[in-house]
Design a protein around this motif. Structure first.
Motif, PDB file in Angstrom:
ATOM      1  N   GLN A 193     -15.053  -1.943  -2.845  1.00  0.00           N
ATOM      2  CA  GLN A 193     -15.436  -0.555  -2.769  1.00  0.00           C
ATOM      3  C   GLN A 193     -14.168   0.209  -1.773  1.00  0.00           C
ATOM      4  N   GLN A 194     -14.144  -0.427  -0.982  1.00  0.00           N
ATOM      5  CA  GLN A 194     -13.353   0.213   0.302  1.00  0.00           C
ATOM      6  C   GLN A 194     -11.824   0.615  -0.266  1.00  0.00           C
ATOM      7  N   ILE A 195     -11.222  -0.258  -1.274  1.00  0.00           N
ATOM      8  CA  ILE A 195     -10.094  -0.166  -1.924  1.00  0.00           C
ATOM      9  C   ILE A 195     -10.061   1.107  -2.734  1.00  0.00           C
ATOM     10  N   LEU A 196     -11.166   1.205  -3.814  1.00  0.00           N
ATOM     11  CA  LEU A 196     -11.236   2.356  -4.525  1.00  0.00           C
ATOM     12  C   LEU A 196     -11.658   3.712  -3.811  1.00  0.00           C
ATOM     13  N   GLN A 197     -12.290   3.634  -2.526  1.00  0.00           N
ATOM     14  CA  GLN A 197     -12.355   4.812  -2.017  1.00  0.00           C
ATOM     15  C   GLN A 197     -11.426   5.570  -1.464  1.00  0.00           C
ATOM     16  N   ASP A 198     -10.074   4.893  -1.232  1.00  0.00           N
ATOM     17  CA  ASP A 198      -8.910   5.280  -1.003  1.00  0.00           C
ATOM     18  C   ASP A 198      -8.584   6.298  -1.774  1.00  0.00           C
ATOM     19  N   PRO A 199      -7.993   7.640  -1.273  1.00  0.00           N
ATOM     20  CA  PRO A 199      -7.969   8.755  -2.152  1.00  0.00           C
ATOM     21  C   PRO A 199      -6.721   8.450  -3.218  1.00  0.00           C
ATOM     22  N   VAL A 200      -5.930   7.790  -2.908  1.00  0.00           N
ATOM     23  CA  VAL A 200      -4.692   7.421  -3.598  1.00  0.00           C
ATOM     24  C   VAL A 200      -5.144   6.605  -5.012  1.00  0.00           C
ATOM     25  N   TYR A 201      -5.998   5.467  -4.344  1.00  0.00           N
ATOM     26  CA  TYR A 201      -6.502   4.466  -5.564  1.00  0.00           C
ATOM     27  C   TYR A 201      -7.659   5.045  -6.289  1.00  0.00           C
ATOM     28  N   GLY A 202      -8.438   6.101  -5.882  1.00  0.00           N
ATOM     29  CA  GLY A 202      -9.448   6.697  -6.648  1.00  0.00           C
ATOM     30  C   GLY A 202      -9.310   7.494  -7.667  1.00  0.00           C
ATOM     31  N   ARG A 203      -8.067   7.750  -7.806  1.00  0.00           N
ATOM     32  CA  ARG A 203      -7.715   8.547  -9.006  1.00  0.00           C
ATOM     33  C   ARG A 203      -7.589   7.787 -10.241  1.00  0.00           C
ATOM     34  N   GLY A 204      -7.790   6.515 -10.401  1.00  0.00           N
ATOM     35  CA  GLY A 204      -7.649   5.713 -11.460  1.00  0.00           C
ATOM     36  C   GLY A 204      -6.452   5.085 -11.730  1.00  0.00           C
ATOM     37  N   LYS A 205      -5.476   5.192 -10.780  1.00  0.00           N
ATOM     38  CA  LYS A 205      -4.414   4.271 -10.785  1.00  0.00           C
ATOM     39  C   LYS A 205      -4.559   2.834 -10.199  1.00  0.00           C
ATOM     40  N   LEU A 206      -5.559   2.149 -11.158  1.00  0.00           N
ATOM     41  CA  LEU A 206      -5.730   0.787 -10.746  1.00  0.00           C
ATOM     42  C   LEU A 206      -4.439   0.079 -10.802  1.00  0.00           C
ATOM     43  N   ALA A 207      -3.387   0.282 -11.636  1.00  0.00           N
ATOM     44  CA  ALA A 207      -2.298  -0.790 -11.789  1.00  0.00           C
ATOM     45  C   ALA A 207      -1.579  -1.079 -10.486  1.00  0.00           C
ATOM     46  N   GLU A 208      -1.750  -0.123  -9.350  1.00  0.00           N
ATOM     47  CA  GLU A 208      -0.919  -0.129  -8.281  1.00  0.00           C
ATOM     48  C   GLU A 208      -1.752  -1.127  -7.454  1.00  0.00           C
ATOM     49  N   ILE A 209      -3.179  -1.383  -7.690  1.00  0.00           N
ATOM     50  CA  ILE A 209      -3.851  -2.463  -6.987  1.00  0.00           C
ATOM     51  C   ILE A 209      -4.132  -3.551  -7.697  1.00  0.00           C
ATOM     52  N   GLN A 210      -3.673  -3.625  -8.847  1.00  0.00           N
ATOM     53  CA  GLN A 210      -3.888  -4.820  -9.646  1.00  0.00           C
ATOM     54  C   GLN A 210      -3.638  -6.289  -9.110  1.00  0.00           C
ATOM     55  N   GLY A 211      -2.409  -6.225  -8.406  1.00  0.00           N
ATOM     56  CA  GLY A 211      -2.074  -7.506  -7.807  1.00  0.00           C
ATOM     57  C   GLY A 211      -3.099  -7.729  -6.572  1.00  0.00           C
ATOM     58  N   LEU A 212      -3.678  -6.832  -5.980  1.00  0.00           N
ATOM     59  CA  LEU A 212      -4.797  -7.132  -4.656  1.00  0.00           C
ATOM     60  C   LEU A 212      -5.983  -7.733  -5.314  1.00  0.00           C
ATOM     61  N   ILE A 213      -6.358  -7.142  -6.453  1.00  0.00           N
ATOM     62  CA  ILE A 213      -7.673  -7.513  -7.205  1.00  0.00           C
ATOM     63  C   ILE A 213      -7.663  -8.692  -7.559  1.00  0.00           C
ATOM     64  N   LEU A 214      -6.360  -9.081  -8.653  1.00  0.00           N
ATOM     65  CA  LEU A 214      -6.084 -10.152  -9.141  1.00  0.00           C
ATOM     66  C   LEU A 214      -6.155 -11.374  -8.136  1.00  0.00           C
ATOM     67  N   GLY A 215      -5.460 -11.293  -6.996  1.00  0.00           N
ATOM     68  CA  GLY A 215      -5.488 -12.204  -5.933  1.00  0.00           C
ATOM     69  C   GLY A 215      -6.821 -12.607  -5.319  1.00  0.00           C
ATOM     70  N   MET A 216      -7.694 -11.423  -5.279  1.00  0.00           N
ATOM     71  CA  MET A 216      -8.999 -11.939  -4.727  1.00  0.00           C
ATOM     72  C   MET A 216      -9.752 -12.505  -5.798  1.00  0.00           C
ATOM     73  N   LEU A 217      -9.522 -12.230  -7.272  1.00  0.00           N
ATOM     74  CA  LEU A 217     -10.340 -12.829  -8.193  1.00  0.00           C
ATOM     75  C   LEU A 217      -9.922 -14.344  -8.090  1.00  0.00           C
ATOM     76  N   ASP A 218      -8.330 -14.514  -7.950  1.00  0.00           N
ATOM     77  CA  ASP A 218      -8.170 -15.900  -8.129  1.00  0.00           C
ATOM     78  C   ASP A 218      -8.583 -16.628  -6.921  1.00  0.00           C
ATOM     79  N   THR A 219      -8.635 -16.210  -5.827  1.00  0.00           N
ATOM     80  CA  THR A 219      -9.324 -17.063  -4.479  1.00  0.00           C
ATOM     81  C   THR A 219     -10.646 -17.377  -4.836  1.00  0.00           C
ATOM     82  N   PHE A 220     -11.424 -16.328  -5.349  1.00  0.00           N
ATOM     83  CA  PHE A 220     -12.900 -16.436  -5.784  1.00  0.00           C
ATOM     84  C   PHE A 220     -13.057 -17.487  -6.543  1.00  0.00           C
ATOM     85  N   THR A 221     -12.120 -17.627  -7.877  1.00  0.00           N
ATOM     86  CA  THR A 221     -12.250 -18.818  -8.523  1.00  0.00           C
ATOM     87  C   THR A 221     -11.956 -20.138  -7.972  1.00  0.00           C
TER      88      THR A 221
END
Length: 1414
Positions: free
Chosen positions: A1186-1214
């Motif tokens: 939620q904190q990442i998506l609240q960023d004004p830059v990332y909140g405009r739907g450009k999820l490709a820029e944070i794709q690496g961070l989210i995938l890394g978090m999911l890998d860690t969770f798995t």
């Protein structure tokens, strides 16, 4: 006894082989084959017989064909070189010279027994006597053959065949002769056979006396048969390894033999026996009554006594050796410590051991082990040849002559051509079916016991077609061998070793020492004359001069050396020199070689003709230095003084001139006069001196010094009766007013003038050494005063002498006056002149030396000669601070001495040691110490400039009360420049370093302001040490320290202080500000380096790498900070820490996103992912997303820029989910497996080993009508409960009702005495579950049954033991223990492997759990 046809034909054939008629031997008659190459033994014998002119029996094979050998041909290391008769072979062997031969010569004479050898061959060929198998020697030589015959030969010149014992019929029945032995009086011979029989023969008439067939078990061969000293007693050894004693009896004319087993082969096979045979000279030795016998088995040595009763005196096992090595034994009577006793030499392998056997007064045998001999070869035969020398044969058939006392190998011979006979067939007992052990058969491969026999200093060895005899050469033969080979130098060296008594294995020298030396000296004179003739005759007639010189340089020094050793100077100069003088090269080499002996004082007198030749030769060849060295070591009586002096003066040999005048005429003055006449005019006229003039002047000074000290020049001492006279003569000569040939222009005291002008310093040094030696001589003291007066008269106010020369004189006088026993008188005004000169402020030369001289003068009492005020004034002007210190110390003005140290540039650094010693040592008053303190406090600024560290030590030790004042004054006086601040910082750091390390009782009274001052200075000069200081020091005030660090922008230190204060947000803000600054620098460097050139880009890359490293360090510090403090914060406070950090890293990543430096960009991404991984341990994943998506830059739907961070978090969770599930499954499976096995073991029935109690030993149902409980353990032991309770009460366990039962028998057998055992090594006899049974009848008359009592469910000690047993059954560690070990080093960290402190190489890769399990 009638002779068989075979023996008669053998005798008739051998009768023609008389060695006196060796010329008449017909090769065809004996059918000797003619073979060209290689030469066989028959051809060798034939060739030697044709060329032999001397019909001598024992031919020395080492001296064959010596006429054709050159100087390098002598070699005794191989028998082939002497026996082959092949000239080509001889030439091949000429080039080597054994080093041992050069020292010891040819020690052993190896001779071919021609007569015996020829008859052995003839007997084998003509009458089928068979090949030789054994040999024995005493008064005769007996040879056994393979067809059962024993041939007896005489040892005389003829070597005629005396007897042929036995016949081929006997041989066919008994087999080959395997052993021979001849008794002491040479009247009987014993023959042992391969099939086990033993025969005894009469050597007088060849009659068979006994045939013994039952002395030992049948089916074994006779390996050894030996007579003892008692002719009625013998011993034998068979191939079964047994040893038997044979006792010969004759009753009523009937001969019999009794056998007794001494050693059975079943206890260890004996393969060698050796009885002690006493030589005729020692027949009365007390040890002979024991009839000793040595036996060698495959594992040990035994010495037993056969008389008066059988007794074992010693048993000694072997050290480790090769199983195929052959044991050897040999006895010899040896003189040790003025007594003669038998010594047993034994070996197995490569080491020879020696055992000295003595008879004690208590009628017992004492065996003493001697030093062993270690060789590098496998020995197969061992024989004594005299009491000091042994002859050893190795497995390569090399014969070694060894000196036992020194263990030197004297000579090595090659016996390969002898074709030695081996006894392998008998050791394998092939004639009886080969029924021997493998160990004995292995030893037999190299056994040659019957092939060598020793007697009376001779050793005979048997070959397949020949026999040889060995003996030691006498000393003359050894020398003659070397002379025939033209090895004169080696011959002289060997002869000199005979002369000095250092030679080994010496034979033939008799009489006392002087008589022996005289005989050897005559022989050496003969060799020297022979060597001289050889050298002159063998001189190359043509060739280069260097070749001729080399020839004589190898000869002449040897001649001179041995003539001088023998003290035969007349032989050297009369006979040898007269022969060498015929050759001019030899004459020159001879004269030049004399120099080294003359200089070494080995030759002091030379005849007149030789001396004349010596002078002429050295003069003609320009060897004047050598001539001078010779003259000064020769006796002057052998010199023509007039001729020698003339030659020496003409060639400037001043040492020789002085020596001849001193020793020849006792004239010590004339040489000085002559030398002064040469050097004086040049020195006085001021001309520059040549190198020869300097050498002459130095010689003159040394000569004067020697004469005044009583030493002769250039070597030796002046005769004692002339020492005083010579000293006075030299003094008189020096103080002469004029020289003998003086002119009107000559100044007074010309000799002193000359020496002072030549070298003032060295002349004064000569006088100083002389003055030290004449303190007790009144006349010499008068001369000393006179010379001092002359020196002052000559040098003072004389413009011819430079100031440095005059200063040297005053220094000399000052040293003399400073001596405690000084007797010189010098005018008081001269003291003032000395003082004025030494303290002259305008002369900086030799400042230290002048100060030192004046200090010595003052220290020995010369201060009374001066006016102290004037002295002090002059010393200050001349900057003689040591003089000032001396005067201040005399007046106890110690505070002024501090000024002296501070002003002296050479001793400034010593001021701290001086102050510390003065303040620490007793003997100084408190007032004096107080004044020194005040002086130190006045110069504190200067002292801190010298060495802040040493000043800090001084303050700690002696100025603890003034420390506050000192720091304040230094702070006020030094805080002017940056350098002064640095000095203050170093002083405070050293001071407070001691403060932190000392005990509380000895700490300095420092306030917090001084710690804060140090903190301020440290921020300026050593900010990298700031954190360390803050961690270790506790004396600063927190608020002031925060202000100081904020003043100098030390954010990390400020953050530490704020964290220590409890201001977590403030500390985090400071660290975050530092991180942002470093990220800004990194972004600026990347953007600034885009348009640069290649070199600029390389530099920017290096800078960017360094900045990236600093960013990583700052980020790691912040992560650790957050980890430390998140434990005590709530969820919102944690977000306030982690989210700003995440925002900062993500913002920096966006700034560098468009730049080309991929390495920096990847590094920032990795650090951002690291922040996400670490914060996930404290903040939930939805909140992070939620904190990442609240960023004004990332909140405009450009999820490709944070794709690496989210995938890394999911890998860690798995990854974490998989790890958790896998770990849970492993733990559950392990727990289930363990409990299931434990339950199975606990519920398993127990089977008693027996039906009786193991304590009372009665049946478990002692009474049929009584109900009695029993206890059964898992070990199978059964007990009555009552019996076990009684035993446990004895152990002290009755007071503990809950104590578990233990098996009494198993606990006792393991040493346990208590009830419960808490030690880790518990007995495995404990039960898996305690089970009680009750036996008896029910009251209602029901059937008898056993009642099982359920055990307690908790794990007691016994069950723990069972658990250990079950764990031992499981092969390998459990999965639970594996996981425990993996997580052992990281259990204290919350984040586990996600923490930054984890090693980067650690990766735990686990497969996800399966979807289903079977």
């Amino acid at each position: 006894m009638s002779q068989s046809p075979d023996s008669r034909s053998l005798l008739s054939a051998s009768s023609q082989l008389n060695l006196m008629e060796v010329e008449s031997i017909d090769d065809k008659e004996f059918d000797i084959p003619q073979v060209d190459t290689p030469p066989t033994l028959e051809s060798i014998l034939s060739q030697m017989e044709e060329e032999e002119e001397d019909p001598f029996v024992l031919e020395d094979t080492c001296l064959l064909n010596t006429d054709n050998m050159d100087a390098q041909s002598y070699d005794t290391s191989s028998l082939a070189s002497s026996d082959s008769g092949d000239p080509a072979h001889l030439k091949r062997k000429r080039r080597t010279l054994d080093q041992n031969a050069a020292v010891h010569g040819s020690v052993l004479r190896l001779s071919l027994l021609k007569g015996i050898s020829a008859q052995i061959v003839a007997a084998a060929d003509k009458v089928d006597a068979g090949l030789p198998t054994a040999i024995a020697m005493s008064g005769v030589i007996a040879v056994g053959t393979s067809h059962g015959l024993a041939l007896v030969f005489g040892k005389d010149t003829n070597q005629a065949l005396r007897l042929c014992l036995g016949s081929k019929t006997t041989g066919a029945e008994f087999g080959a002769v395997s052993a021979l032995s001849i008794n002491q009086d040479c009247s009987r011979v014993l023959c042992g056979f391969a099939k086990g029989q033993i025969t005894m023969w009469d050597l007088a008439n060849g009659k068979l006396l006994r045939t013994i067939t039952d002395a030992h078990p049948p089916g074994t061969a006779i390996l050894h048969v030996k007579f003892t000293d008692d002719p009625t007693l013998a011993v034998c050894n068979d191939s079964g390894g047994s040893v038997f004693e044979l006792t010969f009896r004759r009753v009523m004319g009937i001969r019999s033999c009794d056998s007794r087993c001494l050693f059975s082969g079943s206890k260890g096979e004996v393969c060698c026996i050796e009885p002690l045979r006493t030589p005729p000279d020692f027949r009365d030795h007390p040890i002979t009554c024991y009839s000793l016998l040595a036996m060698a088995s495959l594992t040990k040595i035994l010495i037993i006594g056969l008389k008066p009763s059988l007794n074992v005196w010693m048993t000694l096992p072997y050290t480790k050796s090769d199983p195929s090595s052959v044991p050897q034994l040999a006895w010899q009577f040896v003189p040790v410590q003025k007594t003669v006793n038998p010594m047993l030499a034994f070996c197995k392998g490569d080491s020879v051991h020696f055992l000295l056997v003595k008879k004690e007064e208590t009628d017992t045998i004492h065996v003493i082990k001697q030093r062993q001999l270690q060789l590098s070869c496998d020995i197969i035969s061992l024989n004594w040849i005299n009491s000091c020398s042994l002859v050893l044969l190795d497995s390569h058939e090399k014969l070694h002559v060894v000196d036992r006392p020194t263990q030197d190998i004297l000579e090595t011979l090659d016996l390969e051509q002898v074709q030695l006979v081996y006894n392998s067939r008998h050791f394998k007992s092939l004639a009886t079916g080969g029924n021997v052990s493998q160990a004995l058969a292995l030893v037999g491969e190299k056994a040659c016991y019957q092939s060598l026999s020793s007697y009376a200093g001779q050793i005979v060895c048997l070959g397949t077609k020949s026999a040889h005899i060995m003996s030691l050469r006498n000393w003359k033969e050894r020398l003659d061998c070397l002379l025939k080979q033209e090895h004169f130098t080696e011959a002289l060296s060997l002869a000199w070793s005979f002369h000095e008594g250092t030679a080994k294995a010496v034979v033939g020298l008799h009489g006392d020492s002087q008589k022996r030396k005289a005989v050897i000296s005559d022989k050496m004179v003969e060799i020297l004359l022979h060597f001289t003739e050889y050298a002159v005759k063998k001189c190359p007639e043509q060739g280069k001069l260097q070749v001729l010189e080399q020839h004589f340089q190898e000869v002449v020094p040897v001649l001179v050396d041995y003539c001088l050793l023998l003290q035969k100077a007349d032989l050297l100069f009369n006979q040898l020199y007269s022969r060498l003088v015929e050759n001019m090269v030899a004459k020159g080499v001879f004269l030049e070689s004399l120099e080294s002996y003359i200089v070494a004082n080995r030759l002091g007198h030379i005849t007149t003709p030789v001396m004349k030749d010596l002078l002429a030769h050295y003069h003609d060849n320009g060897m004047m230095d050598s001539l001078e060295r010779c003259i000064v070591h020769l006796d002057v009586t052998s010199l023509d003084i007039q001729q020698v002096v003339q030659v020496c003066w003409n060639n400037q040999l001043y040492d020789a001139v002085i020596y001849i005048f001193n020793r020849g005429m006792n004239d010590y003055i004339t040489p000085m006069e002559k030398l002064f006449s040469v050097i004086g005019p040049r020195v006085r006229e001021g001309r520059s001196l040549t190198g020869d003039d300097v050498v002459m002047g130095n010689k003159l000074l040394v000569y004067i010094s020697c004469c005044l000290a009583g030493r002769a020049y250039p070597i030796g001492d002046i005769p004692e009766d002339l020492v005083v006279q010579v000293k006075y003569q030299v003094f008189e000569f020096l103080i002469r007013l004029h020289s003998g040939d003086s002119s009107q222009k000559e100044e007074v005291f010309p000799f002193i003038h000359t020496l002072l002008h030549f070298d003032t310093r060295e002349f004064l040094n000569v006088l100083a050494m002389t003055f030290d030696d004449v303190q007790n001589d009144k006349q010499a003291l008068e001369y000393q005063q006179r010379i001092v007066d002359i020196l002052l008269q000559v040098m003072v106010d004389n413009p011819d002498f430079t100031p440095s020369q005059v200063g040297g004189l005053f220094t000399f006088l000052a040293r003399q006056l400073a001596k405690p026993n000084n007797t010189l008188f010098v005018n008081r005004n001269l003291f003032d002149q000395v003082l004025e000169f030494l303290c002259c402020p305008d002369d900086d030369s030799r400042h230290t030396e002048r100060q030192q001289v004046l200090l010595e003068l003052l220290q020995v009492g010369g201060v009374v000669q001066f006016n102290e005020e004037r002295l002090f004034t002059l010393a200050e002007k001349a900057k003689f601070y040591q003089i000032c210190e001396f005067l201040y110390e005399k007046k106890h003005l110690y505070d002024r001495i501090v000024d002296c140290y501070l002003q002296d540039p050479l001793r400034k650094a010593e001021i701290f040691s001086y102050i510390h010693n003065l303040m620490s040592m007793p003997g100084y008053s408190s007032e004096e110490k107080l004044k020194v303190k005040e002086k130190v406090l006045q110069h504190m600024q200067e002292l801190v400039s010298l060495d802040p560290g040493k000043l800090a030590d001084l303050v700690v030790w002696h100025f603890t009360e003034e420390v506050q004042t000192i720091i304040s004054e230094l702070q006020a006086s030094l805080c002017v420049s940056l350098q002064d601040d640095s000095l203050l910082f170093q002083f405070l750091r050293c001071l407070l370093k001691f403060q932190e390390g000392c005990q509380a009782t000895s700490r300095l009274p420092l306030e917090s302001e001084f710690y804060e001052l140090l903190l301020d200075l440290m921020c300026r000069f050593e900010p990298q040490e700031l954190l360390k200081f803050l961690h270790t020091s506790q004396h600063y005030r927190l608020e002031e320290a925060i202000q100081i660090t904020e003043k100098y922008h030390c954010n990390e230190a400020k953050a530490y202080l704020l964290e220590k204060k409890g201001d977590i947000p403030g500390a985090f803000a400071g660290l975050l500000q530092t991180l942002k600054e470093r990220l800004d620098v990194l972004a600026a460097e990347m953007s600034g380096g885009i348009g640069g050139g290649v070199d600029g880009r390389d530099e920017e890359e290096a800078n960017g790498e360094f900045t990236l490293t600093t960013v990583k360090s700052s980020l790691n510090q912040m992560i650790l900070f957050c980890h430390r403090n998140c434990q005590n914060l709530d969820q919102e406070q944690r977000k306030d820490l982690w989210f700003p950090l995440l925002d900062t890293m993500m913002a920096s990543q966006k700034e560098v996103m468009g730049l080309s430096d991929k390495h920096i960009s990847d590094g920032l991404k990795e650090m951002t992912l690291k922040v996400l991984n670490c914060m996930s341990s404290f903040i939930s994943l939805p909140a992070i997303i939620q904190q990442i998506l609240q960023d004004p830059v990332y909140g405009r739907g450009k999820l490709a820029e944070i794709q690496g961070l989210i995938l890394g978090m999911l890998d860690t969770f798995t990854y974490e989910q998989t790890l958790l599930e896998t770990t849970t499954n492993l733990l559950n499976h392990d727990l289930h497996w363990s409990l299931a096995h434990l339950r199975s073991a606990v519920t398993k029935g127990l089977h008693p080993r027996q039906d009786c109690c193991n304590i009372c030993l009665q049946h478990y149902k002692r009474k049929q009508d009584a109900s009695e409980e029993i206890i059964v353990f898992s070990c199978g032991h059964l007990y009555h409960l009552q019996c076990l309770q009684q035993k446990d009460s004895g152990w002290g366990a009755a007071s503990e009702p809950q104590q578990p039962w233990r098996c009494y028998k198993c606990s006792s057998s393991h040493g346990g005495r208590g009830g419960a055992c808490s030690e880790p090594n518990r007995s495995r006899s404990a039960s898996l579950a305690q089970t009680r049974f009750s036996s008896g009848h029910h009251e209602k008359g029901t059937e008898t049954h056993r009642k099982k009592v359920v055990a307690v469910a908790t794990l007691d000690v016994q069950q723990e033991l069972s658990w250990d047993h079950l764990r031992g059954l499981y092969r390998g560690p459990s999965r639970l223990s594996i996981l425990s070990e993996v997580s052992h080093g990281h259990s204290s960290e919350k984040a586990g492997f996600l923490l930054p402190a984890q090693p980067e190489s650690f990766h735990l890769k686990l497969a996800p759990p399966p979807l289903f399990e079977e």
